[in-house]
Design a protein around this motif. Structure first.
Motif, PDB file in Angstrom:
ATOM      1  N   GLY A 259       0.823  -1.211   0.000  1.00  0.00           N
ATOM      2  CA  GLY A 259       0.000   0.000   0.000  1.00  0.00           C
ATOM      3  C   GLY A 259       0.849   1.249   0.000  1.00  0.00           C
ATOM      4  O   GLY A 259       0.537   2.231  -0.701  1.00  0.00           O
ATOM      5  N   LEU A 260       1.944   1.227   0.764  1.00  0.00           N
ATOM      6  CA  LEU A 260       2.859   2.363   0.757  1.00  0.00           C
ATOM      7  C   LEU A 260       3.460   2.561  -0.635  1.00  0.00           C
ATOM      8  O   LEU A 260       3.600   3.692  -1.115  1.00  0.00           O
ATOM      9  N   GLY A 261       3.793   1.458  -1.290  1.00  0.00           N
ATOM     10  CA  GLY A 261       4.334   1.552  -2.636  1.00  0.00           C
ATOM     11  C   GLY A 261       3.307   2.118  -3.615  1.00  0.00           C
ATOM     12  O   GLY A 261       3.650   2.911  -4.499  1.00  0.00           O
ATOM     13  N   TYR A 262       2.045   1.731  -3.442  1.00  0.00           N
ATOM     14  CA  TYR A 262       0.992   2.246  -4.324  1.00  0.00           C
ATOM     15  C   TYR A 262       0.790   3.741  -4.100  1.00  0.00           C
ATOM     16  O   TYR A 262       0.607   4.502  -5.060  1.00  0.00           O
ATOM     17  N   LEU A 263       0.833   4.173  -2.836  1.00  0.00           N
ATOM     18  CA  LEU A 263       0.704   5.597  -2.526  1.00  0.00           C
ATOM     19  C   LEU A 263       1.849   6.398  -3.138  1.00  0.00           C
ATOM     20  O   LEU A 263       1.643   7.502  -3.657  1.00  0.00           O
ATOM     21  N   ILE A 264       3.074   5.837  -3.090  1.00  0.00           N
ATOM     22  CA  ILE A 264       4.212   6.531  -3.702  1.00  0.00           C
ATOM     23  C   ILE A 264       3.975   6.719  -5.188  1.00  0.00           C
ATOM     24  O   ILE A 264       4.245   7.788  -5.756  1.00  0.00           O
ATOM     25  N   HIS A 265       3.434   5.683  -5.830  1.00  0.00           N
ATOM     26  CA  HIS A 265       3.131   5.790  -7.263  1.00  0.00           C
ATOM     27  C   HIS A 265       2.066   6.860  -7.529  1.00  0.00           C
ATOM     28  O   HIS A 265       2.198   7.669  -8.467  1.00  0.00           O
ATOM     29  N   MET A 266       1.007   6.862  -6.730  1.00  0.00           N
ATOM     30  CA  MET A 266      -0.076   7.818  -6.945  1.00  0.00           C
ATOM     31  C   MET A 266       0.383   9.247  -6.736  1.00  0.00           C
ATOM     32  O   MET A 266       0.015  10.151  -7.505  1.00  0.00           O
ATOM     33  N   PHE A 267       1.206   9.473  -5.693  1.00  0.00           N
ATOM     34  CA  PHE A 267       1.727  10.827  -5.470  1.00  0.00           C
ATOM     35  C   PHE A 267       2.671  11.233  -6.595  1.00  0.00           C
ATOM     36  O   PHE A 267       2.799  12.422  -6.910  1.00  0.00           O
ATOM     37  N   GLY A 268       3.341  10.245  -7.200  1.00  0.00           N
ATOM     38  CA  GLY A 268       4.251  10.556  -8.293  1.00  0.00           C
ATOM     39  C   GLY A 268       3.534  10.899  -9.586  1.00  0.00           C
ATOM     40  O   GLY A 268       4.154  11.399 -10.534  1.00  0.00           O
ATOM     41  N   GLU A 269       2.213  10.645  -9.663  1.00  0.00           N
ATOM     42  CA  GLU A 269       1.448  10.957 -10.867  1.00  0.00           C
ATOM     43  C   GLU A 269       1.404  12.453 -11.123  1.00  0.00           C
ATOM     44  O   GLU A 269       1.423  12.903 -12.269  1.00  0.00           O
ATOM     45  N   VAL A 270       1.300  13.211 -10.037  1.00  0.00           N
ATOM     46  CA  VAL A 270       1.224  14.674 -10.158  1.00  0.00           C
ATOM     47  C   VAL A 270       2.531  15.264  -9.645  1.00  0.00           C
ATOM     48  O   VAL A 270       2.880  15.079  -8.472  1.00  0.00           O
ATOM     49  N   LYS A 271       3.238  15.945 -10.526  1.00  0.00           N
ATOM     50  CA  LYS A 271       4.536  16.507 -10.154  1.00  0.00           C
ATOM     51  C   LYS A 271       4.329  17.812  -9.393  1.00  0.00           C
ATOM     52  O   LYS A 271       3.913  18.813  -9.963  1.00  0.00           O
ATOM     53  N   SER A 272       4.647  17.761  -8.094  1.00  0.00           N
ATOM     54  CA  SER A 272       4.559  18.968  -7.272  1.00  0.00           C
ATOM     55  C   SER A 272       5.468  18.796  -6.058  1.00  0.00           C
ATOM     56  O   SER A 272       5.823  17.669  -5.682  1.00  0.00           O
ATOM     57  N   VAL A 273       5.842  19.918  -5.457  1.00  0.00           N
ATOM     58  CA  VAL A 273       6.729  19.882  -4.290  1.00  0.00           C
ATOM     59  C   VAL A 273       6.051  19.133  -3.142  1.00  0.00           C
ATOM     60  O   VAL A 273       6.676  18.314  -2.451  1.00  0.00           O
ATOM     61  N   GLY A 274       4.767  19.385  -2.930  1.00  0.00           N
ATOM     62  CA  GLY A 274       4.041  18.719  -1.857  1.00  0.00           C
ATOM     63  C   GLY A 274       4.037  17.209  -2.032  1.00  0.00           C
ATOM     64  O   GLY A 274       4.242  16.461  -1.051  1.00  0.00           O
ATOM     65  N   ASN A 275       3.844  16.746  -3.247  1.00  0.00           N
ATOM     66  CA  ASN A 275       3.830  15.297  -3.497  1.00  0.00           C
ATOM     67  C   ASN A 275       5.215  14.688  -3.314  1.00  0.00           C
ATOM     68  O   ASN A 275       5.348  13.554  -2.823  1.00  0.00           O
ATOM     69  N   TYR A 276       6.247  15.436  -3.715  1.00  0.00           N
ATOM     70  CA  TYR A 276       7.610  14.935  -3.498  1.00  0.00           C
ATOM     71  C   TYR A 276       7.916  14.796  -2.007  1.00  0.00           C
ATOM     72  O   TYR A 276       8.596  13.843  -1.583  1.00  0.00           O
ATOM     73  N   ILE A 277       7.452  15.739  -1.224  1.00  0.00           N
ATOM     74  CA  ILE A 277       7.643  15.651   0.232  1.00  0.00           C
ATOM     75  C   ILE A 277       6.916  14.421   0.785  1.00  0.00           C
ATOM     76  O   ILE A 277       7.448  13.676   1.633  1.00  0.00           O
ATOM     77  N   LYS A 278       5.696  14.182   0.311  1.00  0.00           N
ATOM     78  CA  LYS A 278       4.942  13.009   0.755  1.00  0.00           C
ATOM     79  C   LYS A 278       5.644  11.710   0.379  1.00  0.00           C
ATOM     80  O   LYS A 278       5.699  10.762   1.181  1.00  0.00           O
ATOM     81  N   ILE A 279       6.196  11.677  -0.838  1.00  0.00           N
ATOM     82  CA  ILE A 279       6.925  10.478  -1.265  1.00  0.00           C
ATOM     83  C   ILE A 279       8.136  10.247  -0.370  1.00  0.00           C
ATOM     84  O   ILE A 279       8.426   9.109   0.056  1.00  0.00           O
TER      85      ILE A 279
ATOM     86  N   LEU B  35       8.516  11.209   2.768  1.00  0.00           N
ATOM     87  CA  LEU B  35       8.055  10.746   4.086  1.00  0.00           C
ATOM     88  C   LEU B  35       7.664   9.269   4.047  1.00  0.00           C
ATOM     89  O   LEU B  35       7.952   8.514   4.993  1.00  0.00           O
ATOM     90  N   LEU B  36       7.013   8.849   2.958  1.00  0.00           N
ATOM     91  CA  LEU B  36       6.621   7.433   2.837  1.00  0.00           C
ATOM     92  C   LEU B  36       7.853   6.528   2.770  1.00  0.00           C
ATOM     93  O   LEU B  36       7.880   5.436   3.386  1.00  0.00           O
ATOM     94  N   LEU B  37       8.877   6.952   2.044  1.00  0.00           N
ATOM     95  CA  LEU B  37      10.106   6.159   1.975  1.00  0.00           C
ATOM     96  C   LEU B  37      10.790   6.083   3.343  1.00  0.00           C
ATOM     97  O   LEU B  37      11.307   5.018   3.739  1.00  0.00           O
ATOM     98  N   ILE B  38      10.773   7.196   4.066  1.00  0.00           N
ATOM     99  CA  ILE B  38      11.375   7.199   5.408  1.00  0.00           C
ATOM    100  C   ILE B  38      10.601   6.271   6.337  1.00  0.00           C
ATOM    101  O   ILE B  38      11.195   5.499   7.113  1.00  0.00           O
ATOM    102  N   ILE B  39       9.263   6.329   6.253  1.00  0.00           N
ATOM    103  CA  ILE B  39       8.426   5.464   7.103  1.00  0.00           C
ATOM    104  C   ILE B  39       8.689   3.996   6.781  1.00  0.00           C
ATOM    105  O   ILE B  39       8.824   3.153   7.689  1.00  0.00           O
TER     106      ILE B  39
END
Length: 442
Positions: free
Chosen positions: A224-244, A246-250
């Protein structure tokens, strides 16, 4: 006897009409009416004397009297014009109504033609969409679709790689999570056997439903974390990069916790009284600690990259299908539109038929009115008045001048009265009509 006959002949009703009710103007002066009445009375007396009061001859004479009365009325131009005025006005109204209906009819016909044109245009567009659906797979560039060549093969290769990686992650996280949280380590077993247990799934469910559910569903957390990383990567933005990030750190921290738990249990198996308590610096110095992290986290990263690649290739592969599906939806929308237009067309046709029906009725009425206008209007009220005077003259002769017995006179008078009534009935005069006219076509 004569007075009784006169009472019987006195008109009880003014008149009857076979076609229309119209007020008939009375003669201009009483003197003219009296002269006319006297003329008819004298004619009746004279004709009765010439024919000995014969009922058969009376019937013929009454028909002649009606024809005479009709000719007289025809010559009264102003009186005829006055009697026909309501019909003339109605005819003008109907002619105006017909003109309005003609305009409405032409308008409805134009609307129907426009609706039919719209239906034809929509159907042609549907045919174009159907052709495009069939042609999209062969010539996507022709329809301005940038579908990459070989997208399908890349997709299947990535999927073949992704499935074993997913199975590996399921196996790894089920085993490590069971070893980290539930499994008691054995000093006689090797490190690998303590870390990776081939029967971890069965043992977890044997230990309890909570343990079994935990080790069963924990791999889905990482996926699920991997799927969220993919979904956030769909839209290129600073906020999404930060979320990605954080997910990798978690994910890394979660793997580190598993590695720390396992390494601590292994450390405790070899611990002596002089050995210090296990802590983070000690864990960071263990090769097994980093081995567990890389065996999980690095493979997880690889799984995420492959998954993201497959999803991109899937989008590329599905561009044609997406365009085909979009056109199919457009076809359905257009078909629904055709249904609505057909309903509108049916309504317009129904309204057009009503207009045609009303127009035919109005035209028929105009023809009928023209027949009335062209005919001679006979005021039957007046005819009954003058016919009764003629009859009284006839009966007077029978009563006073005819030399027969009283019984024979009564019988003859009765027969004459029957002929008179039959004549009134034949020309349209009856007792249930007042102030109406009878129209005879010339």
């Amino acid at each position: 006897m004569i007075s009784q006959i006169e009472d019987l002949l006195r008109p009880k009703v003014a008149n009857v009409a076979q076609d229309e009710n119209v007020e008939v103007k009375k003669p201009a002066t009483e003197s003219e009416e009296e002269v006319r009445k006297r003329t008819y009375h004298e004619a009746g007396f004279r004709d009765g004397s010439r024919n000995s009061g014969s009922p058969l001859v009376l019937s013929i004479c009454l028909n002649a009297i009606y024809a005479r009365f009709q000719n007289e009325e025809e010559e009264l131009v102003e009186k005829q014009q006055l009697a026909k005025e309501p019909y003339i006005n109605e005819q003008k109204t109907k002619e105006t109504e017909i003109k309005t209906l003609v305009i409405s009819k032409e308008s409805k016909e134009q609307q129907i033609i426009k609706v039919e044109t719209d239906i034809r245009a929509v159907k042609d567009h549907i045919e174009e969409l159907k052709f495009e659906i069939n042609d999209l797979a062969r010539n996507p560039e022709k329809h301005h679709i940038s579908a990459s060549k070989g997208a399908s093969s890349k997709f299947w290769i990535g999927l073949i790689i992704l499935i074993p990686l997913s199975l590996y992650l399921f196996t790894f996280y089920i085993s490590t999570s069971y070893s980290a949280f539930f499994k008691p380590f054995d000093a006689n077993s090797t490190i690998i056997m303590n870390v990776l247990d081939s029967k971890a799934f069965e043992k977890a469910w044997h230990d309890g439903s909570l343990e079994g559910a935990f080790v069963t569903f924990i791999p889905f957390v990482f996926l699920g974390l991997g799927y969220l990383i993919h979904m956030f990567g769909e839209v290129k933005s600073v906020g999404n990069y930060i979320k990605i990030g954080l997910l990798l750190i978690i994910t890394f921290i979660f793997d580190a916790i598993l590695a720390y738990q396992i390494e601590e249990k292994i450390y405790d198996l070899t611990k002596t009284l002089d050995t210090p308590e296990f802590n983070i610096p000690i864990a960071f110095g263990k090769i097994q600690f980093w081995g567990i992290i890389f065996a999980g986290f690095v493979v997880y990263l690889i799984w995420g990259v492959v998954f993201d690649f497959i999803m991109k290739e899937h989008r590329e592969k599905d561009k044609v299908k997406h365009e085909q599906l979009r056109r199919k939806k457009d076809i359905q929308i257009h078909q629904d539109r055709i249904t609505d237009i057909e309903i509108q067309k049916a309504k317009l046709i129904e309204e057009l038929n009503e207009i045609k029906k009303s127009s035919l009725e109005a035209q028929g009425r105009v023809v009928t009115l023209q027949g009335i206008i062209d005919a001679v209007i006979i005021p039957t009220k007046e005819y009954v008045l003058y016919a009764s005077e003629y009859m009284k003259g006839w009966i007077t002769f029978v009563s006073e001048k005819l030399h027969i017995s009283m019984h024979e006179k009564i019988v003859l008078q009765t027969e004459c009265i029957a002929c008179y009534n039959e004549n009134l009935k034949s020309v349209g005069a009856s007792e249930d009509s007042q102030n109406s006219v009878y129209v005879t076509t010339l």
